[in-house]
Enzyme design. Structure first.
Site, PDB file in Angstrom:
ATOM      1  N   GLN A   7       0.841  -1.193   0.000  1.00 38.35           N
ATOM      2  CA  GLN A   7       0.000   0.000   0.000  1.00 38.35           C
ATOM      3  C   GLN A   7       0.876   1.244   0.000  1.00 38.35           C
ATOM      4  O   GLN A   7       1.270   1.745   1.049  1.00 38.35           O
ATOM      5  CB  GLN A   7      -0.951   0.002   1.189  1.00 38.35           C
ATOM      6  CG  GLN A   7      -1.975   1.104   1.077  1.00 38.35           C
ATOM      7  CD  GLN A   7      -3.061   0.998   2.115  1.00 38.35           C
ATOM      8  OE1 GLN A   7      -3.153   0.053   2.873  1.00 38.35           O
ATOM      9  NE2 GLN A   7      -3.907   1.997   2.141  1.00 38.35           N
ATOM     10  N   PHE A   8       1.150   1.766  -1.201  1.00 34.73           N
ATOM     11  CA  PHE A   8       2.008   2.937  -1.321  1.00 34.73           C
ATOM     12  C   PHE A   8       1.384   4.168  -0.675  1.00 34.73           C
ATOM     13  O   PHE A   8       2.081   5.086  -0.267  1.00 34.73           O
ATOM     14  CB  PHE A   8       2.353   3.217  -2.784  1.00 34.73           C
ATOM     15  CG  PHE A   8       1.259   3.857  -3.584  1.00 34.73           C
ATOM     16  CD1 PHE A   8       1.204   5.234  -3.716  1.00 34.73           C
ATOM     17  CD2 PHE A   8       0.297   3.090  -4.214  1.00 34.73           C
ATOM     18  CE1 PHE A   8       0.201   5.834  -4.457  1.00 34.73           C
ATOM     19  CE2 PHE A   8      -0.700   3.670  -4.961  1.00 34.73           C
ATOM     20  CZ  PHE A   8      -0.758   5.051  -5.083  1.00 34.73           C
ATOM     21  N   THR A   9       0.059   4.187  -0.532  1.00 36.30           N
ATOM     22  CA  THR A   9      -0.604   5.362   0.028  1.00 36.30           C
ATOM     23  C   THR A   9      -0.256   5.607   1.492  1.00 36.30           C
ATOM     24  O   THR A   9      -0.538   6.678   2.010  1.00 36.30           O
ATOM     25  CB  THR A   9      -2.137   5.263  -0.130  1.00 36.30           C
ATOM     26  OG1 THR A   9      -2.604   4.124   0.579  1.00 36.30           O
ATOM     27  CG2 THR A   9      -2.523   5.168  -1.596  1.00 36.30           C
TER      28      THR A   9
END
Length: 142
Positions: A74-76
């Site tokens: 999850q890059f967010t």
């Protein structure tokens, strides 16, 4: 590296309607974000910490009871929304950098003895979970 760890009764990841990773018993759901300078030290530290943290019932760790771990990229987690209305993702490592690090964390967890289920890196995923507690912890590697 940043991980959001949830104690769950079950969790699953679907891509295009197909389950690609699931745990059907109490364990941990780990959302994993990678930044630009993460490497082997952060991989080892994060995997060991996830495996040994006493987040399960009766202050037990996943390693104590052999609980499964579902890891979802999850890059967010490295989004920055302090300024303006649109978050920036500058602190998140790009896919060619972060995917091998994500894979290394999963592999290190397996090396430590974990049963690891995975999301699909870079895919549009639908994550379902039954949080237990609820227990959620944000973990940043040193």
């Amino acid at each position: 590296m940043r991980a959001v760890i949830q104690r769950v009764l079950s969790a699953s990841v679907r891509v295009d309607g197909e389950v690609v990773g699931a745990i059907d018993e109490p364990g941990l759901l780990v959302y994993l974000g990678v930044t630009h300078d993460d490497g082997p030290e952060q991989v080892a530290w994060t995997a060991r910490k996830v495996w040994d943290l006493r987040l399960l019932r009766e202050e037990r760790s996943a390693s104590d009871v052999g609980a499964p771990v579902l890891v979802v990229s999850q890059f967010t987690l490295y989004g920055d929304a302090r300024k303006g209305r649109r978050p920036t993702w500058q602190a998140a490592a790009p896919g060619p950098v972060s995917e091998p690090v994500y894979d290394a964390v999963c592999a290190e967890l397996e090396r430590l003895g974990a049963r690891v289920a995975r999301g699909r890196f870079g895919a549009d995923m639908r994550v379902e979970s039954v949080n237990d507690g609820p227990i959620t912890l944000v973990l940043d590697s040193p």
